[in-house]
Each structure stands twice: as structure tokens, then as C-alpha cells.
Design a protein around this motif. Structure first.
Motif, short mmCIF file in Angstrom:
data_model
loop_
_atom_site.label_atom_id
_atom_site.label_comp_id
_atom_site.label_asym_id
_atom_site.label_seq_id
_atom_site.Cartn_x
_atom_site.Cartn_y
_atom_site.Cartn_z
N LEU A 22 0.95 -1.24 0.10
CA LEU A 22 -0.10 0.11 -0.08
C LEU A 22 0.80 1.19 0.01
N VAL A 23 2.10 1.11 0.70
CA VAL A 23 2.83 2.30 0.81
C VAL A 23 3.48 2.56 -0.65
N VAL A 24 4.01 1.51 -1.30
CA VAL A 24 4.45 1.67 -2.49
C VAL A 24 3.54 2.12 -3.58
N ALA A 25 2.21 1.45 -3.67
CA ALA A 25 1.33 1.94 -4.63
C ALA A 25 0.95 3.44 -4.34
N VAL A 30 0.97 9.21 -6.09
CA VAL A 30 1.11 10.35 -5.96
C VAL A 30 2.20 11.18 -7.05
N ALA A 31 3.16 10.10 -7.43
CA ALA A 31 3.91 10.62 -8.46
C ALA A 31 3.30 10.67 -9.81
N LEU A 32 2.13 9.87 -9.91
CA LEU A 32 1.70 9.86 -11.28
C LEU A 32 0.74 11.00 -11.33
N TYR A 37 -0.40 16.31 -13.59
CA TYR A 37 -0.71 17.86 -13.57
C TYR A 37 0.20 18.68 -14.44
N PHE A 38 1.58 18.23 -14.70
CA PHE A 38 2.28 18.89 -15.25
C PHE A 38 2.03 18.71 -16.65
N ILE A 39 1.61 17.63 -17.13
CA ILE A 39 1.34 17.35 -18.55
C ILE A 39 0.05 18.19 -18.88
#
Length: 60
Positions: A22-25, A30-32, A37-39
Motif C-alpha cells: 500500500l505504501v509503494v502504491a 502521488v508521483a503519477l 498535472y504538469f502534462i
């Protein structure tokens, strides 16, 4: 003798403290979100212009 052999010692030191799935996911999500957002901002720069920016308001 304490009953601890070299194989038990080796097994203990090879254990790794890895984060749960769950932490990894959640970190990946969050990174995605940040990357997407920037895209979106690069293709539609006026999209978020109507959002309130939190400017200071005079006290009444």
C-alpha cells in the motif's frame, strides 16, 4: 551453547525492512498525479486560471 547456529545468524541478517504494497502504491499514485498535472498544464495552460489562488483579502 546458546543454540544459535551460523545459518540462523545468516538468515537474520538477510531480512530486509521493505515497505508494504500500500505504501509503494500510494507513492506511485502521488508521483503519477504530479506528472499528469504538469502534462495537463503544458497542454491546457488556461485550465486552472479560474481557481482561487489564495490571495490576501483585506480585513473588514
Amino acid at each position: 551453547m546458546s543454540g544459535i547456529t551460523n545459518t540462523e545468524n545468516a538468515m537474520e541478517t538477510s531480512k530486509r525492512n521493505t515497505p508494504g504494497p500500500l505504501v509503494v502504491a500510494s507513492i506511485i499514485i502521488v508521483a503519477l498525479v504530479i506528472i499528469s498535472y504538469f502534462i495537463i498544464i503544458s497542454f491546457f495552460p488556461e485550465l486552472f486560471q479560474a481557481m482561487p489562488k489564495g490571495e490576501a483579502q483585506p480585513v473588514k
